[in-house]
Motif scaffolding. Structure first.
Motif, mmCIF file in Angstrom:
data_model
loop_
_atom_site.group_PDB
_atom_site.id
_atom_site.type_symbol
_atom_site.label_atom_id
_atom_site.label_comp_id
_atom_site.label_asym_id
_atom_site.label_seq_id
_atom_site.Cartn_x
_atom_site.Cartn_y
_atom_site.Cartn_z
ATOM 1 N N GLY A 1 52.301 -70.748 74.719
ATOM 2 C CA GLY A 1 52.931 -70.682 76.012
ATOM 3 C C GLY A 1 52.601 -69.391 76.456
ATOM 4 N N MET A 2 52.195 -67.868 75.712
ATOM 5 C CA MET A 2 51.345 -67.120 76.258
ATOM 6 C C MET A 2 49.639 -66.977 77.015
ATOM 7 N N THR A 3 49.755 -68.018 76.521
ATOM 8 C CA THR A 3 48.096 -68.269 77.237
ATOM 9 C C THR A 3 48.621 -69.323 78.036
ATOM 10 N N VAL A 4 49.145 -71.004 78.467
ATOM 11 C CA VAL A 4 49.396 -71.761 79.046
ATOM 12 C C VAL A 4 49.861 -71.509 80.676
ATOM 13 N N PHE B 1 56.601 -70.961 60.425
ATOM 14 C CA PHE B 1 55.818 -69.180 60.697
ATOM 15 C C PHE B 1 54.538 -69.878 61.747
ATOM 16 N N PHE B 2 53.637 -70.358 60.724
ATOM 17 C CA PHE B 2 52.121 -70.903 61.027
ATOM 18 C C PHE B 2 52.856 -71.400 62.815
ATOM 19 N N LEU B 3 53.979 -72.859 62.667
ATOM 20 C CA LEU B 3 53.608 -73.480 64.238
ATOM 21 C C LEU B 3 54.858 -72.093 64.986
ATOM 22 N N CYS B 4 55.534 -71.529 64.957
ATOM 23 C CA CYS B 4 55.776 -70.456 65.954
ATOM 24 C C CYS B 4 55.155 -69.543 66.745
ATOM 25 N N VAL B 5 54.194 -69.386 65.067
ATOM 26 C CA VAL B 5 52.890 -68.649 66.319
ATOM 27 C C VAL B 5 52.354 -69.671 67.172
ATOM 28 N N ILE C 1 59.191 -69.969 74.131
ATOM 29 C CA ILE C 1 59.610 -69.450 75.557
ATOM 30 C C ILE C 1 59.039 -67.920 74.956
ATOM 31 N N LEU C 2 59.129 -67.139 74.108
ATOM 32 C CA LEU C 2 58.730 -66.175 74.032
ATOM 33 C C LEU C 2 57.510 -65.080 74.674
ATOM 34 N N GLY C 3 56.407 -66.198 74.214
ATOM 35 C CA GLY C 3 55.324 -66.562 74.389
ATOM 36 C C GLY C 3 54.882 -66.489 75.846
ATOM 37 N N PRO C 4 55.409 -66.727 76.999
ATOM 38 C CA PRO C 4 55.454 -67.164 78.525
ATOM 39 C C PRO C 4 56.009 -65.094 78.759
#
Length: 614
Positions: A127-130, A117-121, A283-286
């Motif tokens: 991914g969302m940032t970079v 869970f924590f590694l997924c966050v 992948i969901l982050g970007p």
């Protein structure tokens, strides 16, 4: 990847040729096993655990020399026989906490699912940032800080430069160290990098966007007020590069040590699913970065200030910095629980002795050296480690395939929104939103599906590589869609002359008889779309003399434009602020094939990673 070796070359179990049970038999009424000293062939003491014994000299980290389970309670650290120490799964070294602070409520998270869970966050935030925010706001940063394309390219490349510099040392020394601490400090660095990236917004003055009236129309006052010197603002690129460098340093442990930490602490059959969930979050982050970043770009960078230009205007700068502040704060918070995890999770030792290695066995036997527990603890073993990897052909070709595929992913993620923006005349916000809708189902679904297929069909290394080959060929065939493209939007003075004839390639002529008396400047690009379907460099270059506002959509409308032909009627026409809307009908086809490319590209990512670990 070198896996634990044993004295009899049996996969998954360790056997000694002779066993000596020197412990007294259990008293009547007592159930369970009693552990005793076992004499091995090499003279070392070995331990018996549920009927499995191994030589302590040949098993890394003494993984086979520690009991997997025992029904007979014993105090931690109490030797049952000479050379044997009982290691409890509930020992202090396996507790979740920070130093001596290990409250019982935290132990509920001290499981493989808690780590996941924590590694997924963390991977989601990275991914969302970079790969999300930065690719979305790069044009806004160029406009705000007067950067050139090569300077923004250096900013984007600073992440990869930092990863290349740190990758070898982090993976080599972190692999033998306390992985959660490396991971936690890495996420902390990512958070600091995000906060540093947003810092220039607060250290510079207000952004003064010149309105349409200030830009002037034909015959108006064309003198533009002086703004800040470009050199003073462009120097902020070094701050952005440093922020990206911290992003790269922080993300390096996440995708090397994070994957191996998950792989070591779960069953072999569950490992692809855990890693697939981890990479699905990445992948969901970007995708979230494109969608959320696109929304932030619709907010003016100076929040609360009234402005008379619309987001479609080329002078508009959105609130690019909000996402970095939120992601930075979240990264700092998520690093705290990751730093509290132990070096190995309770109960993970049983998976080490059950793990089967499918690594390439070298004929010269040099792979046996890697099974030495002391191998890899000093810098002098680094060249031999690299040589062992270079002698593994399957590993090398998997790495080459991953590198070439990463080139496709990097190019598409960086320039995908810009491609849609230019091909279909979309705004930066609309292009980012479209691309986010593609990445969410295709990238996230493909990543999870790849790990699910490996687990569902119990694929071994050879079967996994065949699946990767099938996915890669499918993606390669779909990528030929990029040979089908839409024609460029006609632009007066750029792609065609003002009278409608073609302009020779490489030439630029923004001055014509219809706007020669206007005294237009080329300093500011503010495109308008004429009623004749042609785009013009600015209202002045279209020869427009009056301006009003369209009450329906809030856009500026320019009248009496001498360069614009009025439809069906003689005389000057009108023009509207912004680019002309593309009439190309190939957008659905292009988006469908882009979906296929992204789906099959990410479908092979987890199987390829699983084959590499094996």
């Amino acid at each position: 990847m070198a896996m634990p070796q044993n004295s009899t070359r049996e996969n998954g179990f360790c056997f000694a040729p002779s066993l000596d049970f020197s412990c007294p038999s259990p008293r009547p009424g007592e159930a369970g096993w009693t552990l005793g000293a076992v004499s091995g062939r090499d003279g070392h003491n070995t331990s018996l655990s549920n009927g499995i014994a191994s030589s302590g000299a040949t098993s890394p980290s003494d993984s086979c020399a520690e009991p997997l389970c025992s029904d007979t309670p014993a105090e931690e650290g109490t030797p049952l026989e000479e050379g044997i120490k009982y290691v409890s799964a509930d020992g202090e070294e396996l507790a979740c906490g920070w130093g001596g602070f290990t409250p019982g409520c935290l132990q509920l998270c001290n499981t493989s699912k808690g780590v996941l869970f924590f590694l997924c966050v963390a991977s989601f935030l990275q991914g969302m940032t970079v790969n999300g925010f930065i690719n979305t706001v790069i044009t806004s940063i160029e406009r705000r800080f007067d950067l050139r394309s090569y300077q923004s390219g250096l900013i984007a490349s600073s992440y990869d430069i930092a990863a290349c510099v740190c990758l070898t040392f982090v993976s080599y020394f972190g692999g033998n160290g306390h992985k959660p601490r490396w991971l936690g400090w890495g996420v902390l660095l990512m958070g600091l990098g995000s906060l540093l990236f947003a810092l220039p917004h607060f250290t510079t003055g207000r952004y003064e966007a010149r309105s349409a009236a200030e830009l002037g129309v034909c015959g108006g006052n064309q003198s533009l007020p002086c703004s800040q010197a470009a050199s003073s603002l462009s120097s902020y690129r070094f701050v952005f590069m440093l922020g990206q460098f911290l992003h790269g340093m922080g993300a390096t442990p996440l995708y090397t040590l994070g994957v191996t930490y998950l792989d070591e602490n779960v069953k072999t059959s569950y490992s692809p699913v855990y890693i697939a969930v981890f990479y699905t979050a990445a992948i969901l982050g970007p995708a979230a970065g494109y969608l959320v970043g696109g929304m932030f770009l619709n907010i003016y960078t100076e929040i609360g200030r009234e402005i008379d230009i619309a987001p479609e205007n080329t002078l508009w700068v959105g609130a690019w910095w909000i996402g970095f502040l939120g992601a930075g704060a979240a990264s700092l918070l998520i690093s705290i629980p990751i730093l509290g995890y132990p070096q190995r999770l309770p109960g993970s030792q049983r998976y080490i002795v059950m793990r089967v290695s499918e690594a390439h066995q070298l004929k010269d036997g040099s792979h046996k050296k890697a099974s030495d527990p002391d191998f890899g603890k000093t810098v002098k073993d680094l060249p031999r480690s690299v040589l062992l990897l270079l002698k593994n052909p399957t590993f090398i070709f998997l790495c080459l395939a991953g590198a070439t595929e990463a080139t496709l992913i990097a190019g598409m993620s960086t320039f995908g929104p810009k491609f849609l923006e230019s091909q279909f005349s979309l705004s930066a916000s609309e292009a980012a939103t479209f691309f986010g809708y593609l990445v969410v189902p295709a990238g996230g679904g493909g990543t999870f599906l790849g790990g699910f297929l490996v687990n569902k069909f119990k694929l071994r290394c050879s079967g996994i590589i065949k699946l990767c080959l099938l996915c890669t060929v499918s993606s390669l065939l779909a990528i030929f869609i990029f040979f089908i493209h839409c024609p460029n939007m006609p632009m007066a003075g750029v792609t065609q002359m003002y009278n409608g004839s073609a302009l020779p390639g490489g030439h630029l002529n923004l001055t014509a008889a219809c706007n020669a008396h206007c005294g237009c400047l080329q300093d500011t690009y503010s495109p308008v779309c004429g009623t004749d379907g042609i785009m013009y460099y600015s209202p002045c270059h279209a020869g427009c003399k009056k301006v009003s506002e369209n009450l329906r959509n809030g856009k500026k409308v320019y009248h009496e434009c001498s360069c614009v032909d009025k439809a069906l009627l003689p005389g000057p026409g009108d023009a509207e602020a912004g680019k002309c809307t593309s009439s190309c009908a190939k957008r659905p086809l292009l988006l469908c094939f882009m979906f296929v490319v992204i789906l099959f590209t990410f479908l092979s990512s987890i199987p390829a990673l699983t084959a590499t670990l094996r």
